[in-house]
Design a protein around this motif. Structure first.
Motif, PDB file in Angstrom:
ATOM      1  N   ASP A 282      47.293  44.554  31.720  1.00 39.88           N
ATOM      2  CA  ASP A 282      48.790  44.539  31.676  1.00 39.88           C
ATOM      3  C   ASP A 282      49.763  45.382  32.456  1.00 39.88           C
ATOM      4  O   ASP A 282      50.833  45.016  32.604  1.00 39.88           O
ATOM      5  CB  ASP A 282      48.953  45.248  30.311  1.00 39.88           C
ATOM      6  CG  ASP A 282      48.127  44.495  29.150  1.00 39.88           C
ATOM      7  OD1 ASP A 282      48.008  43.291  29.272  1.00 39.88           O
ATOM      8  OD2 ASP A 282      47.596  45.165  28.174  1.00 39.88           O
ATOM      9  N   GLU A 283      49.076  46.497  33.092  1.00 40.76           N
ATOM     10  CA  GLU A 283      49.994  47.400  33.940  1.00 40.76           C
ATOM     11  C   GLU A 283      49.303  47.726  35.160  1.00 40.76           C
ATOM     12  O   GLU A 283      48.179  48.050  35.265  1.00 40.76           O
ATOM     13  CB  GLU A 283      49.992  48.638  32.986  1.00 40.76           C
ATOM     14  CG  GLU A 283      50.778  49.716  33.977  1.00 40.76           C
ATOM     15  CD  GLU A 283      52.130  49.427  34.084  1.00 40.76           C
ATOM     16  OE1 GLU A 283      52.716  49.088  35.316  1.00 40.76           O
ATOM     17  OE2 GLU A 283      52.896  49.137  33.119  1.00 40.76           O
TER      18      GLU A 283
ATOM     19  N   PHE B 269      41.154  47.145  36.786  1.00 33.17           N
ATOM     20  CA  PHE B 269      40.669  46.230  37.825  1.00 33.17           C
ATOM     21  C   PHE B 269      39.300  45.904  37.741  1.00 33.17           C
ATOM     22  O   PHE B 269      38.831  44.874  38.022  1.00 33.17           O
ATOM     23  CB  PHE B 269      41.371  46.606  39.088  1.00 33.17           C
ATOM     24  CG  PHE B 269      42.746  46.091  39.282  1.00 33.17           C
ATOM     25  CD1 PHE B 269      43.533  45.887  38.317  1.00 33.17           C
ATOM     26  CD2 PHE B 269      43.393  45.475  40.526  1.00 33.17           C
ATOM     27  CE1 PHE B 269      44.778  45.418  38.123  1.00 33.17           C
ATOM     28  CE2 PHE B 269      44.476  45.167  40.395  1.00 33.17           C
ATOM     29  CZ  PHE B 269      45.342  45.063  39.529  1.00 33.17           C
ATOM     30  N   GLU B 270      38.612  47.000  38.227  1.00 32.15           N
ATOM     31  CA  GLU B 270      37.109  47.026  38.058  1.00 32.15           C
ATOM     32  C   GLU B 270      36.475  46.235  36.973  1.00 32.15           C
ATOM     33  O   GLU B 270      35.621  45.393  37.250  1.00 32.15           O
ATOM     34  CB  GLU B 270      36.508  48.436  38.100  1.00 32.15           C
ATOM     35  CG  GLU B 270      36.730  49.177  39.765  1.00 32.15           C
ATOM     36  CD  GLU B 270      36.456  50.636  39.547  1.00 32.15           C
ATOM     37  OE1 GLU B 270      36.339  51.221  40.660  1.00 32.15           O
ATOM     38  OE2 GLU B 270      36.293  51.227  38.397  1.00 32.15           O
ATOM     39  N   ASP B 271      36.814  46.702  35.808  1.00 35.67           N
ATOM     40  CA  ASP B 271      36.215  45.981  34.579  1.00 35.67           C
ATOM     41  C   ASP B 271      36.793  44.585  34.542  1.00 35.67           C
ATOM     42  O   ASP B 271      35.792  43.701  34.208  1.00 35.67           O
ATOM     43  CB  ASP B 271      36.863  46.714  33.429  1.00 35.67           C
ATOM     44  CG  ASP B 271      36.423  48.148  32.982  1.00 35.67           C
ATOM     45  OD1 ASP B 271      35.647  48.476  34.045  1.00 35.67           O
ATOM     46  OD2 ASP B 271      36.907  48.985  32.269  1.00 35.67           O
ATOM     47  N   ALA B 272      38.044  44.429  34.634  1.00 36.44           N
ATOM     48  CA  ALA B 272      38.400  43.068  34.622  1.00 36.44           C
ATOM     49  C   ALA B 272      37.720  41.877  35.710  1.00 36.44           C
ATOM     50  O   ALA B 272      37.295  40.779  35.344  1.00 36.44           O
ATOM     51  CB  ALA B 272      40.030  42.902  34.934  1.00 36.44           C
ATOM     52  N   PHE B 273      37.709  42.363  37.140  1.00 36.00           N
ATOM     53  CA  PHE B 273      37.163  41.532  38.077  1.00 36.00           C
ATOM     54  C   PHE B 273      35.499  41.462  37.889  1.00 36.00           C
ATOM     55  O   PHE B 273      35.068  40.540  38.379  1.00 36.00           O
ATOM     56  CB  PHE B 273      37.530  42.194  39.400  1.00 36.00           C
ATOM     57  CG  PHE B 273      38.931  41.941  39.763  1.00 36.00           C
ATOM     58  CD1 PHE B 273      39.321  40.323  39.917  1.00 36.00           C
ATOM     59  CD2 PHE B 273      39.827  42.742  40.063  1.00 36.00           C
ATOM     60  CE1 PHE B 273      40.691  40.213  40.357  1.00 36.00           C
ATOM     61  CE2 PHE B 273      41.263  42.249  40.403  1.00 36.00           C
ATOM     62  CZ  PHE B 273      41.563  41.115  40.505  1.00 36.00           C
ATOM     63  N   GLY B 274      35.005  42.301  37.208  1.00 31.41           N
ATOM     64  CA  GLY B 274      33.673  42.375  36.889  1.00 31.41           C
ATOM     65  C   GLY B 274      33.315  40.929  36.165  1.00 31.41           C
ATOM     66  O   GLY B 274      32.379  40.296  36.324  1.00 31.41           O
ATOM     67  N   ILE B 275      34.165  40.569  35.376  1.00 31.13           N
ATOM     68  CA  ILE B 275      34.080  39.512  34.533  1.00 31.13           C
ATOM     69  C   ILE B 275      34.093  38.137  35.325  1.00 31.13           C
ATOM     70  O   ILE B 275      33.137  37.248  34.926  1.00 31.13           O
ATOM     71  CB  ILE B 275      35.207  39.429  33.376  1.00 31.13           C
ATOM     72  CG1 ILE B 275      35.089  40.486  32.417  1.00 31.13           C
ATOM     73  CG2 ILE B 275      35.100  37.964  32.542  1.00 31.13           C
ATOM     74  CD1 ILE B 275      33.691  40.326  31.545  1.00 31.13           C
ATOM     75  N   PHE B 276      34.849  38.129  36.377  1.00 29.67           N
ATOM     76  CA  PHE B 276      34.851  36.897  37.264  1.00 29.67           C
ATOM     77  C   PHE B 276      33.675  36.819  37.893  1.00 29.67           C
ATOM     78  O   PHE B 276      33.330  35.650  38.100  1.00 29.67           O
ATOM     79  CB  PHE B 276      35.902  36.971  38.420  1.00 29.67           C
ATOM     80  CG  PHE B 276      37.414  37.006  37.725  1.00 29.67           C
ATOM     81  CD1 PHE B 276      38.079  35.872  38.182  1.00 29.67           C
ATOM     82  CD2 PHE B 276      37.995  38.084  37.176  1.00 29.67           C
ATOM     83  CE1 PHE B 276      39.423  35.546  37.610  1.00 29.67           C
ATOM     84  CE2 PHE B 276      39.508  37.851  36.746  1.00 29.67           C
ATOM     85  CZ  PHE B 276      40.084  36.616  36.740  1.00 29.67           C
ATOM     86  N   ASP B 277      32.731  37.953  38.331  1.00 30.85           N
ATOM     87  CA  ASP B 277      31.387  37.750  38.898  1.00 30.85           C
ATOM     88  C   ASP B 277      30.568  37.419  37.643  1.00 30.85           C
ATOM     89  O   ASP B 277      29.222  36.831  38.005  1.00 30.85           O
ATOM     90  CB  ASP B 277      31.019  38.998  39.284  1.00 30.85           C
ATOM     91  CG  ASP B 277      31.750  39.391  40.842  1.00 30.85           C
ATOM     92  OD1 ASP B 277      32.332  38.215  41.524  1.00 30.85           O
ATOM     93  OD2 ASP B 277      32.039  40.444  41.240  1.00 30.85           O
ATOM     94  N   ALA B 278      30.695  37.486  36.517  1.00 32.77           N
ATOM     95  CA  ALA B 278      29.797  37.516  35.205  1.00 32.77           C
ATOM     96  C   ALA B 278      30.156  35.634  35.178  1.00 32.77           C
ATOM     97  O   ALA B 278      28.840  35.181  34.472  1.00 32.77           O
ATOM     98  CB  ALA B 278      30.178  38.117  34.230  1.00 32.77           C
ATOM     99  N   ILE B 279      31.335  35.262  34.986  1.00 29.24           N
ATOM    100  CA  ILE B 279      31.559  34.109  34.609  1.00 29.24           C
ATOM    101  C   ILE B 279      31.388  33.011  35.558  1.00 29.24           C
ATOM    102  O   ILE B 279      31.256  31.626  35.359  1.00 29.24           O
ATOM    103  CB  ILE B 279      32.648  33.767  33.737  1.00 29.24           C
ATOM    104  CG1 ILE B 279      34.024  34.094  34.669  1.00 29.24           C
ATOM    105  CG2 ILE B 279      33.015  34.711  32.607  1.00 29.24           C
ATOM    106  CD1 ILE B 279      35.514  33.859  34.090  1.00 29.24           C
ATOM    107  N   GLY B 280      31.452  33.293  36.900  1.00 31.90           N
ATOM    108  CA  GLY B 280      31.429  32.470  37.924  1.00 31.90           C
ATOM    109  C   GLY B 280      32.777  32.033  38.555  1.00 31.90           C
ATOM    110  O   GLY B 280      32.771  30.852  39.105  1.00 31.90           O
ATOM    111  N   GLY B 281      33.849  32.611  38.332  1.00 28.31           N
ATOM    112  CA  GLY B 281      35.069  32.596  38.780  1.00 28.31           C
ATOM    113  C   GLY B 281      35.443  33.368  40.219  1.00 28.31           C
ATOM    114  O   GLY B 281      34.952  34.292  40.330  1.00 28.31           O
ATOM    115  N   CYS B 282      36.410  32.490  40.673  1.00 29.76           N
ATOM    116  CA  CYS B 282      37.281  33.353  42.113  1.00 29.76           C
ATOM    117  C   CYS B 282      38.177  34.290  41.617  1.00 29.76           C
ATOM    118  O   CYS B 282      38.965  33.940  40.615  1.00 29.76           O
ATOM    119  CB  CYS B 282      37.550  32.290  42.995  1.00 29.76           C
ATOM    120  SG  CYS B 282      38.436  32.943  44.464  1.00 29.76           S
TER     121      CYS B 282
END
Ligand code: SF4
Length: 621
Positions: free
Chosen positions: A474-475, A495-508
């Motif tokens: 959000d901010e 950011f660390e938390d959100a971008f960790g999800i990309f590595d977990a789901i297989g997204g760029c």
């Protein structure tokens, strides 16, 4: 569970035994897949203190639930192991097409255990898996390995493999995929995952498959994925990154005085305009290349048509232009391009390779390394041919290359004479091409990233250097980049938390600039068939982040390791917009720990671990 193939391979390389397994529903909901799920396996199965290159390390390839589906830019896979470069949690991630093909061959991931008595490669094909003899592949680089496997199995197979650097256990060897032509390839580059693969006598994984990925709400998912694809297709991100590639960043960081030059002695590179995105477009660009399901096409195919650097291949990216270019004071684009192609062939992380060469040049400049050490080689700044020579030597561990193959931290420990002060690494991992003296908050992100000095754990360079909107939180306001503002450390955590999800789901992670947390939570819900909220999106990322942190604490990491090279903390930037600046890390670190719910020493509190459902690790640290 929708989004998964429902099978993870476990392969004991010591005896060739292959079994299949799959986690329970609760574990999948807690860690999703990719590096999240792989981290859970690593934490459970790899004991404290083991040798990363010994039989007790596990090498885990894992796709995510979105890998190979129709959502934008979802071709990614992660490789996770204890890192031989850093001795802590190691993770690397790559796109291209192999992740899709491996998953469609019928498996979500594979866990390699022990060491094979002879070189082997794994074949996964329409639900079946077998190990094959790789004797004829050993000693071959990535494109040759790919060509030979395709000759054996057929063109429809896609290959993830190591080159000679991985076989030689260069501490920062990469795992490469999609090396279909000489010099081509995408890299799971960081943390030396290729060295772990080499230590296990595992040369490659070849995959082919057409098995369908089951989706809970196929029509809604297809519709939503299509719409999100269109949004990305019409975005500012596409307009910049597709046109100029990641090389667009050269001018931005250089103009802000944060483009690391001459082993980070300054952040202003006089030769920037010779290696930037515009020059690449005007001189060597042949075509733009997307990864699976990606509207962006940030990949470059470039060709040097004649002269001593004549070559064609994939790259160079921004990080290679910094590491193999400005950090070594080389402004010869053709030479940098060839050096990058060679890194693709040997299977080397370009960031660590370039940083290590730059470090060696400064050691030579200061008389810490002499001609006796280098077998007569003069490691002079700006010597384009030397960069190419040293890439060969590192990949082969030949001559001085054998020392450089150990990375900057080990080199500094061996050479002494305070060289550690200008070894540009954190926790042993060489830093990316953003000088934190020109954007202070990036220093915190590099100091705390779980895999060491890394830029895409938090991707805070987005708002700090590039003024790119990152919509997944959000901010994302970080205020004046040249000031240390403790309140803005919350952005790093988010950011660390959100971008960790990309590595977990297989997204760029580039997609985090266009699509919101709500977009991804909704796509995950439609794919998997249960309600996955934005709150779940953030909480799951935070859980995965904390588990990797606990892995590192178990290995002995403390607050003292959450730091930066002395050059960034003590040596004022000599020129440019950041002139006179150093990074004052402590106030940022204190605030960050507090936002994270960690104590003053950077250890997650029992309350935080309970909140994240990680209470089972409390007695392990
Ligand atoms: S944005 Fe670039 S790296 Fe990411 S998936 Fe697309 S082409 Fe690949």
């Amino acid at each position: 569970m929708y989004g998964y193939m429902g099978k993870i391979l476990r392969i004991d390389l010591s005896n060739g035994k292959i079994t299949e397994e799959f986690p329970d529903e609760n574990t999948l909901k807690m860690y999703l897949g990719g590096s999240g799920l792989a981290t859970k396996y690593l934490f459970d199965e790899v004991k404290k203190g083991i040798d990363p290159l010994g039989p007790e390390n596990k090498l885990i390839f894992m796709t995510g639930p979105l890998t190979g589906t129709t959502s934008p830019s979802t071709g990614r896979y992660s490789v996770v192991a204890k890192s031989p470069l850093t001795g802590i949690w190691g993770q690397a991630n790559s796109a291209g097409f192999w992740g899709r093909d491996f998953k469609r061959s019928g498996f979500d991931g594979v866990i390699f255990e022990n060491i094979s008595p002879k070189p082997v490669y794994l074949v996964t094909d329409e639900g079946k898996a077998e190990l094959r003899d790789a004797k004829h592949l050993w000693g071959k680089n990535t494109s040759e390995t790919t060509r030979l496997i395709k000759e054996d199995l057929g063109k429809k197979f896609n290959i993830s493999c190591i080159g000679i650097a991985g076989e030689n256990q260069v501490k920062y060897a990469a795992v490469m995929n999609d090396c279909d032509e000489p010099n081509y390839g995408r890299a799971a580059g960081r943390c030396g995952m290729g060295a772990v693969m080499g230590s296990k006598n595992l040369k490659a994984i070849a995959s082919r498959g057409t098995i369908k990925i089951e989706v809970a709400n196929p029509e809604q998912y297809r519709e939503e994925a299509k719409q999100r694809y269109e949004w990305v297709n019409q975005s500012l991100l596409k307009m910049t990154i597709e046109v100029y590639g990641t090389a667009a960043v050269v001018d931005i960081t250089n103009n802000l005085g944060g483009f690391p030059t001459k082993n980070w002695q300054t952040g202003v590179f006089k030769g920037a305009d010779k290696i930037n995105g515009t020059t690449i477009n005007e001189t060597i660009l042949v075509e733009r290349k997307p990864c699976f399901a990606c509207p962006i096409a940030c990949g470059r195919i470039c060709e040097v048509k004649e002269g001593p650097y004549k070559s064609k291949g994939e790259g160079p990216e921004y990080e290679s232009l910094g590491a193999l270019g400005s950090m070594c004071e080389v402004d010869n684009l053709e030479a940098i391009t060839l050096a990058h192609f060679l890194c693709n062939e040997y299977g080397l992380d370009t960031i660590s390779t370039g940083n290590t060469i730059g470090f060696a040049m400064e050691c030579y400049d200061k008389g810490i390394l002499t001609k006796e050490d280098t077998s007569g080689l003069e490691l002079n700044w700006g010597n384009a041919d030397l960069i190419i020579d040293l890439v060969h030597k590192i990949g082969k561990r030949e001559g001085i290359g054998n020392m450089l193959a150990e990375g900057t931290k080990r080199m500094a420990e061996k050479l002494g004479k305070n060289s550690i002060k200008f070894a540009m690494q954190v926790k042993g991992l060489e830093l990316p091409a953003y000088d934190s003296r020109a954007a202070k908050i990036t220093g915190l992100a590099f100091a705390t990233a779980n895999r060491g000095g890394d830029h895409i754990t938090a991707y805070i360079e987005g708002p700090a250097f590039l003024a790119m909107p990152f919509l997944i939180v959000d901010e994302a306001d970080i205020g004046d980049p040249l000031q240390e503002i403790p309140e803005t450390t919350k952005v790093v955590k988010e950011f660390e938390d959100a971008f960790g999800i990309f590595d977990a789901i297989g997204g760029c992670k580039f997609m985090g600039m266009v699509l919101t947390g709500e977009d991804w939570a909704s796509l995950i819900s439609k794919l998997m068939g249960y309600e996955f909220t934005v709150k779940d999106f953030r909480k799951t990322g935070e859980r995965i982040y904390n588990l990797a942190r606990i892995f590192n604490i178990r290995e002995g990491i403390t607050r003292a390791d959450d730091t930066l090279p002395a050059r960034l903390l003590e040596e004022p930037m000599p020129e440019g917009p950041a002139e006179g600046h150093v990074v004052n890390l402590d106030p940022l670190l204190d605030a960050y720990y507090e936002y994270r719910g960690w104590d003053k020493n950077g250890k997650p509190t029992p309350e935080k671990l309970k909140e994240l459902g990680l209470d089972w690790v409390i007695n392990q640290i």
